[in-house]
Motif scaffolding. Sequence first.
Motif, short mmCIF file in Angstrom:
data_model
loop_
_atom_site.label_atom_id
_atom_site.label_comp_id
_atom_site.label_asym_id
_atom_site.label_seq_id
_atom_site.Cartn_x
_atom_site.Cartn_y
_atom_site.Cartn_z
N ILE A 235 0.85 -1.20 0.00
CA ILE A 235 0.00 0.00 0.00
C ILE A 235 0.88 1.24 0.00
O ILE A 235 2.05 1.18 0.36
CB ILE A 235 -0.96 0.02 1.22
CG1 ILE A 235 -0.19 -0.15 2.53
CG2 ILE A 235 -2.03 -1.06 1.08
CD1 ILE A 235 -1.06 -0.11 3.77
N GLY A 236 0.33 2.36 -0.39
CA GLY A 236 1.10 3.60 -0.49
C GLY A 236 0.70 4.67 0.49
O GLY A 236 1.27 5.76 0.48
N ALA A 237 -0.27 4.40 1.35
CA ALA A 237 -0.71 5.40 2.33
C ALA A 237 -1.31 4.69 3.54
O ALA A 237 -1.91 3.63 3.41
CB ALA A 237 -1.74 6.33 1.71
N LEU A 238 -1.12 5.31 4.71
CA LEU A 238 -1.69 4.76 5.94
C LEU A 238 -2.25 5.91 6.78
O LEU A 238 -1.62 6.97 6.90
CB LEU A 238 -0.62 4.04 6.77
CG LEU A 238 -0.22 2.66 6.31
CD1 LEU A 238 1.05 2.20 7.02
CD2 LEU A 238 -1.35 1.68 6.60
N PRO A 239 -3.41 5.70 7.38
CA PRO A 239 -3.93 6.69 8.33
C PRO A 239 -3.03 6.72 9.57
O PRO A 239 -2.47 5.71 9.96
CB PRO A 239 -5.32 6.18 8.69
CG PRO A 239 -5.64 5.12 7.70
CD PRO A 239 -4.34 4.61 7.18
N VAL A 240 -2.92 7.90 10.18
CA VAL A 240 -2.14 8.07 11.41
C VAL A 240 -3.10 8.43 12.53
O VAL A 240 -3.92 9.34 12.38
CB VAL A 240 -1.08 9.18 11.24
CG1 VAL A 240 -0.30 9.38 12.53
CG2 VAL A 240 -0.14 8.87 10.08
N GLY A 241 -3.01 7.69 13.64
CA GLY A 241 -3.92 7.92 14.75
C GLY A 241 -3.20 8.24 16.04
O GLY A 241 -2.05 7.86 16.24
N GLU A 242 -3.90 8.97 16.90
CA GLU A 242 -3.38 9.31 18.23
C GLU A 242 -4.55 9.40 19.19
O GLU A 242 -5.54 10.09 18.90
CB GLU A 242 -2.63 10.64 18.16
CG GLU A 242 -1.92 11.03 19.43
CD GLU A 242 -1.03 12.24 19.20
OE1 GLU A 242 0.17 12.13 19.47
OE2 GLU A 242 -1.54 13.28 18.76
N ASP A 243 -4.46 8.70 20.30
CA ASP A 243 -5.54 8.69 21.30
C ASP A 243 -6.88 8.30 20.67
O ASP A 243 -7.90 8.97 20.90
CB ASP A 243 -5.65 10.05 21.99
CG ASP A 243 -4.40 10.42 22.75
OD1 ASP A 243 -3.77 9.50 23.33
OD2 ASP A 243 -4.04 11.61 22.77
N ASP A 244 -6.87 7.25 19.86
CA ASP A 244 -8.08 6.75 19.19
C ASP A 244 -8.75 7.77 18.28
O ASP A 244 -9.95 7.73 18.05
CB ASP A 244 -9.09 6.22 20.21
CG ASP A 244 -8.62 4.94 20.86
OD1 ASP A 244 -7.89 4.18 20.20
OD2 ASP A 244 -8.98 4.70 22.03
N ARG A 245 -7.95 8.70 17.74
CA ARG A 245 -8.46 9.68 16.77
C ARG A 245 -7.58 9.69 15.54
O ARG A 245 -6.36 9.54 15.64
CB ARG A 245 -8.40 11.11 17.33
CG ARG A 245 -9.28 11.48 18.42
CD ARG A 245 -9.12 12.96 18.79
NE ARG A 245 -7.84 13.40 18.31
CZ ARG A 245 -7.47 14.60 17.87
NH1 ARG A 245 -8.17 15.52 17.86
NH2 ARG A 245 -6.33 14.92 17.42
N LEU A 246 -8.20 9.91 14.40
CA LEU A 246 -7.45 10.07 13.16
C LEU A 246 -6.86 11.48 13.16
O LEU A 246 -7.59 12.46 13.33
CB LEU A 246 -8.37 9.90 11.95
CG LEU A 246 -7.73 10.13 10.59
CD1 LEU A 246 -6.71 9.05 10.30
CD2 LEU A 246 -8.81 10.15 9.52
N ILE A 247 -5.53 11.57 12.99
CA ILE A 247 -4.91 12.90 12.95
C ILE A 247 -4.30 13.22 11.59
O ILE A 247 -3.86 14.34 11.37
CB ILE A 247 -3.85 13.08 14.06
CG1 ILE A 247 -2.69 12.11 13.89
CG2 ILE A 247 -4.48 12.96 15.43
CD1 ILE A 247 -1.48 12.46 14.74
#
Length: 70
Positions: free
Chosen positions: A32-44
Motif C-alpha cells: 500500500i502507499g498510504a496509511l492513516p495516522v492515529g493518536e488517542d483513538d483519533r485520526l490525525i
Amino acid sequence: MEVREAMHAPAQWVDADTPVAEVARQMKAEDIGALPVGEDDRLIGMITDRDIALRVVGEGRDPQKTAAKE
C-alpha cells in the motif's frame, strides 16, 4: 465502483509515534502507499510513500527517529 471495492480489509493504521522506517516496512508488507495516522483513538492525518520520500529522505532526516506525526 464502490469505495469498499478499492480498499484493503482489514483497515490498517499507525500510531502517531511510529518511526517512519516502520511505516515504510508496513507499507511494503501490505503493498500500500498510504496509511492513516492515529493518536488517542483519533485520526490525525495520513502518511504516504511520497511523504516518506520527499519529507524524510529528501530532507536528510533519519527515518528511524522521525515519527509518523512529523
